[in-house]
Design a protein around this motif. Structure first.
Motif, PDB file in Angstrom:
ATOM      1  N   HIS A  91     -54.354  52.306  22.374  1.00 60.47           N
ATOM      2  CA  HIS A  91     -55.638  53.637  22.544  1.00 60.47           C
ATOM      3  C   HIS A  91     -55.960  51.856  23.644  1.00 60.47           C
ATOM      4  CE1 HIS A  91     -59.410  55.524  23.845  1.00 60.47           C
ATOM      5  NE2 HIS A  91     -58.234  56.440  23.613  1.00 60.47           N
ATOM      6  N   ASP A  92     -56.712  52.126  24.842  1.00 60.33           N
ATOM      7  CA  ASP A  92     -57.056  51.030  25.799  1.00 60.33           C
ATOM      8  C   ASP A  92     -58.739  50.852  25.088  1.00 60.33           C
ATOM      9  OD1 ASP A  92     -58.666  53.292  26.711  1.00 60.33           O
ATOM     10  OD2 ASP A  92     -57.874  52.746  28.693  1.00 60.33           O
ATOM     11  N   ALA A  93     -59.307  51.604  24.510  1.00 58.45           N
ATOM     12  CA  ALA A  93     -60.467  51.310  24.153  1.00 58.45           C
ATOM     13  C   ALA A  93     -60.844  50.024  23.025  1.00 58.45           C
ATOM     14  CB  ALA A  93     -61.224  52.611  23.093  1.00 58.45           C
ATOM     15  N   LEU A 119     -57.844  45.711  12.875  1.00 56.86           N
ATOM     16  CA  LEU A 119     -57.688  46.357  14.391  1.00 56.86           C
ATOM     17  C   LEU A 119     -57.978  44.927  14.756  1.00 56.86           C
ATOM     18  CD1 LEU A 119     -59.456  49.595  14.120  1.00 56.86           C
ATOM     19  CD2 LEU A 119     -56.849  49.209  14.148  1.00 56.86           C
ATOM     20  N   SER A 120     -58.982  44.125  14.398  1.00 63.40           N
ATOM     21  CA  SER A 120     -59.863  43.157  15.511  1.00 63.40           C
ATOM     22  C   SER A 120     -58.383  41.888  15.140  1.00 63.40           C
ATOM     23  CB  SER A 120     -60.960  42.324  14.600  1.00 63.40           C
ATOM     24  OG  SER A 120     -61.789  42.566  14.641  1.00 63.40           O
ATOM     25  N   ALA A 121     -57.834  41.589  14.072  1.00 62.98           N
ATOM     26  CA  ALA A 121     -56.228  40.765  14.048  1.00 62.98           C
ATOM     27  C   ALA A 121     -55.619  40.983  14.610  1.00 62.98           C
ATOM     28  CB  ALA A 121     -55.843  40.943  12.438  1.00 62.98           C
ATOM     29  N   LEU A 122     -54.993  42.363  15.103  1.00 62.03           N
ATOM     30  CA  LEU A 122     -54.434  42.559  15.839  1.00 62.03           C
ATOM     31  C   LEU A 122     -55.144  43.550  16.770  1.00 62.03           C
ATOM     32  CD1 LEU A 122     -51.183  42.468  17.116  1.00 62.03           C
ATOM     33  CD2 LEU A 122     -50.508  43.840  15.551  1.00 62.03           C
ATOM     34  N   ASP A 123     -55.416  43.572  18.323  1.00 67.32           N
ATOM     35  CA  ASP A 123     -55.993  44.176  18.899  1.00 67.32           C
ATOM     36  C   ASP A 123     -54.680  45.422  19.738  1.00 67.32           C
ATOM     37  OD1 ASP A 123     -55.675  42.615  20.886  1.00 67.32           O
ATOM     38  OD2 ASP A 123     -57.899  42.171  20.855  1.00 67.32           O
ATOM     39  N   SER A 124     -55.701  46.103  20.991  1.00 64.58           N
ATOM     40  CA  SER A 124     -54.520  46.932  21.491  1.00 64.58           C
ATOM     41  C   SER A 124     -53.603  45.448  22.599  1.00 64.58           C
ATOM     42  CB  SER A 124     -54.787  48.064  22.433  1.00 64.58           C
ATOM     43  OG  SER A 124     -55.514  49.122  21.031  1.00 64.58           O
ATOM     44  N   THR A 137     -42.847  47.735  28.907  1.00 64.31           N
ATOM     45  CA  THR A 137     -43.890  47.687  30.273  1.00 64.31           C
ATOM     46  C   THR A 137     -44.590  49.173  29.070  1.00 64.31           C
ATOM     47  OG1 THR A 137     -42.918  49.163  31.208  1.00 64.31           O
ATOM     48  CG2 THR A 137     -43.011  47.473  31.957  1.00 64.31           C
ATOM     49  N   PHE A 138     -45.704  49.709  30.012  1.00 68.45           N
ATOM     50  CA  PHE A 138     -46.173  50.744  29.511  1.00 68.45           C
ATOM     51  C   PHE A 138     -46.950  51.486  30.279  1.00 68.45           C
ATOM     52  CE2 PHE A 138     -45.600  47.605  26.040  1.00 68.45           C
ATOM     53  CZ  PHE A 138     -45.064  48.168  24.564  1.00 68.45           C
ATOM     54  N   THR A 139     -47.343  52.296  30.494  1.00 68.87           N
ATOM     55  CA  THR A 139     -48.599  53.586  31.080  1.00 68.87           C
ATOM     56  C   THR A 139     -49.644  53.573  30.090  1.00 68.87           C
ATOM     57  OG1 THR A 139     -46.913  53.997  32.270  1.00 68.87           O
ATOM     58  CG2 THR A 139     -48.995  55.408  32.872  1.00 68.87           C
ATOM     59  N   THR A 140     -51.091  53.617  30.625  1.00 68.61           N
ATOM     60  CA  THR A 140     -52.113  53.869  30.501  1.00 68.61           C
ATOM     61  C   THR A 140     -52.890  55.273  31.386  1.00 68.61           C
ATOM     62  OG1 THR A 140     -52.624  51.319  29.272  1.00 68.61           O
ATOM     63  CG2 THR A 140     -54.205  53.045  29.507  1.00 68.61           C
ATOM     64  N   GLU A 141     -52.900  56.619  29.649  1.00 72.13           N
ATOM     65  CA  GLU A 141     -53.809  57.691  30.562  1.00 72.13           C
ATOM     66  C   GLU A 141     -54.981  57.776  30.741  1.00 72.13           C
ATOM     67  OE1 GLU A 141     -51.479  60.922  27.844  1.00 72.13           O
ATOM     68  OE2 GLU A 141     -49.231  60.305  29.242  1.00 72.13           O
ATOM     69  N   ALA A 142     -54.910  59.060  31.655  1.00 64.54           N
ATOM     70  CA  ALA A 142     -57.124  58.930  31.517  1.00 64.54           C
ATOM     71  C   ALA A 142     -57.862  58.981  30.186  1.00 64.54           C
ATOM     72  CB  ALA A 142     -56.838  60.445  32.797  1.00 64.54           C
ATOM     73  N   ASN A 143     -56.679  59.585  29.250  1.00 64.33           N
ATOM     74  CA  ASN A 143     -57.644  59.957  28.210  1.00 64.33           C
ATOM     75  C   ASN A 143     -57.383  58.095  26.958  1.00 64.33           C
ATOM     76  OD1 ASN A 143     -55.275  59.686  27.078  1.00 64.33           O
ATOM     77  ND2 ASN A 143     -55.011  61.745  26.563  1.00 64.33           N
ATOM     78  N   GLY A 144     -56.835  56.899  28.257  1.00 67.38           N
ATOM     79  CA  GLY A 144     -56.812  55.982  27.552  1.00 67.38           C
ATOM     80  C   GLY A 144     -55.342  55.405  25.813  1.00 67.38           C
ATOM     81  N   LYS A 145     -55.064  56.987  25.766  1.00 68.21           N
ATOM     82  CA  LYS A 145     -54.211  56.813  25.483  1.00 68.21           C
ATOM     83  C   LYS A 145     -52.844  56.316  25.727  1.00 68.21           C
ATOM     84  CE  LYS A 145     -54.254  60.864  22.147  1.00 68.21           C
ATOM     85  NZ  LYS A 145     -53.114  61.908  22.038  1.00 68.21           N
ATOM     86  N   VAL A 146     -51.865  54.975  26.138  1.00 67.53           N
ATOM     87  CA  VAL A 146     -50.710  54.229  25.458  1.00 67.53           C
ATOM     88  C   VAL A 146     -49.916  54.135  25.467  1.00 67.53           C
ATOM     89  CG1 VAL A 146     -50.400  51.503  26.114  1.00 67.53           C
ATOM     90  CG2 VAL A 146     -52.720  52.366  26.098  1.00 67.53           C
ATOM     91  N   PHE A 147     -48.580  54.736  26.043  1.00 66.88           N
ATOM     92  CA  PHE A 147     -47.262  55.080  25.989  1.00 66.88           C
ATOM     93  C   PHE A 147     -46.271  54.419  26.703  1.00 66.88           C
ATOM     94  CE2 PHE A 147     -49.714  58.940  25.742  1.00 66.88           C
ATOM     95  CZ  PHE A 147     -49.244  59.402  24.869  1.00 66.88           C
ATOM     96  N   PRO A 148     -44.426  53.448  26.585  1.00 63.30           N
ATOM     97  CA  PRO A 148     -44.492  53.484  26.663  1.00 63.30           C
ATOM     98  C   PRO A 148     -43.731  53.856  28.283  1.00 63.30           C
ATOM     99  CG  PRO A 148     -43.212  54.027  24.982  1.00 63.30           C
ATOM    100  CD  PRO A 148     -44.666  54.552  24.832  1.00 63.30           C
TER     101      PRO A 148
END
Length: 278
Positions: A91-93, A119-124, A137-148
């Motif tokens: 998630h991109d948050a 989460l701090s040691a390995l953030d998004s 490569t990845f795509t970030t959707e409007a809700n913040g979820k990240v998918f390949p």
């Protein structure tokens, strides 16, 4: 349709799922990651990479070789169905915002406080950069979820398996850890279900095994899983163990609560789990 992995050859080459390998050392040797989901696979390849950078072979490093023990016929079963088969990998948050979703704030024992360090040691961004270096490569959707970008969870799993193969991480499938005992002189003894029994046990993961794990998850600490085939099991003597069995969310994928029993047997206190969707 859910993407399929290549068929298991049964030969158990490094980094490739296999079953029936001879296991065990006379003296504590190597690292055993119990659980071949994304956490276990990532832990295995990260450790193997660090050990490679440190230099020296098995004779100089008791943490080598690195091996993954997976009770299911194939690793990463639940990863393949995550995000409806697309794998919402991140998630991109920012970390602080994500922690706020877990509740409890900074209170002692809260989920957010427990997860902050990890989460701090390995953030998004760091996680996504690791996979990007391996061709994803990845795509970030409007809700913040990240998918390949491909929309295929299998691509994420394939990247982990390629890395395991590169680093000579052995993945043993269809074998279930029944019990773990700490040895007085250091290291651990791991009791492993035979391959044939392991395959049968994996097929019935939602049965007695899941019930036993659920009992421990409910707070019956110290109970160790002991199926009828226990007397025929193999023994492994291991220097280092990483417990990455997952919870008790979806037994048919392998998450049947085994880890609670193994952790409790080693003296770890358990906090009764509660249903959650983060």
């Amino acid at each position: 349709m859910m993407p399929e992995l290549p068929e298991n050859s049964g030969e158990g080459g490094s980094g490739r799922p296999g079953s029936g390998q001879a296991v065990g050392c006379e003296q504590p040797c190597g690292t055993l990651v119990i659980g071949g989901g994304p956490a276990g696979l990532f832990a295995a390849v990260r450790l193997a990479r660090l050990l490679r950078k440190a230099g020296g072979g098995r004779e100089n490093n008791p943490s080598l070789p690195v091996r993954v023990l997976e009770r299911m016929p194939r690793p990463g079963r639940k990863l393949l169905v995550s995000g409806s088969g697309r794998c919402n990998i991140a998630h991109d948050a920012p970390v602080d915002e994500l922690l706020g979703r877990y509740g409890g704030g900074g209170k002692p024992g809260s989920a957010a406080r427990f997860l902050r360090r990890a989460l701090s040691a390995l953030d998004s961004p760091t996680l996504l950069a690791w996979f990007a270096d391996r061709g994803l490569t990845f795509t970030t959707e409007a809700n913040g979820k990240v998918f390949p970008s491909s929309g295929r969870a299998s691509d994420v799993l394939a990247a982990l398996l390629r890395e395991a193969e590169t680093l000579a991480v052995e993945i043993v499938t269809g074998r279930r850890a029944l019990a773990v005992t700490a040895l007085p002189g250091g290291g651990f003894r791991v009791e492993v279900e035979p391959s044939a029994a392991g395959a049968a046990g994996a097929a019935g993961a939602a049965g007695a095994a899941g019930a036993a794990g659920a009992a421990v998850a409910a707070g019956v600490a110290g109970e160790v899983l002991r199926p009828a085939s226990r007397n025929d099991s193999d023994m492994m003597t291991i220097n280092t163990i990483i417990l990455a069995t997952g919870g008790i969310t979806w037994p048919v994928t392998g998450s049947s609560g085994d880890g609670y029993a193994l952790a409790a047997a080693l003296g770890h206190p358990l906090v009764r789990p509660k249903p959650a969707l983060a």
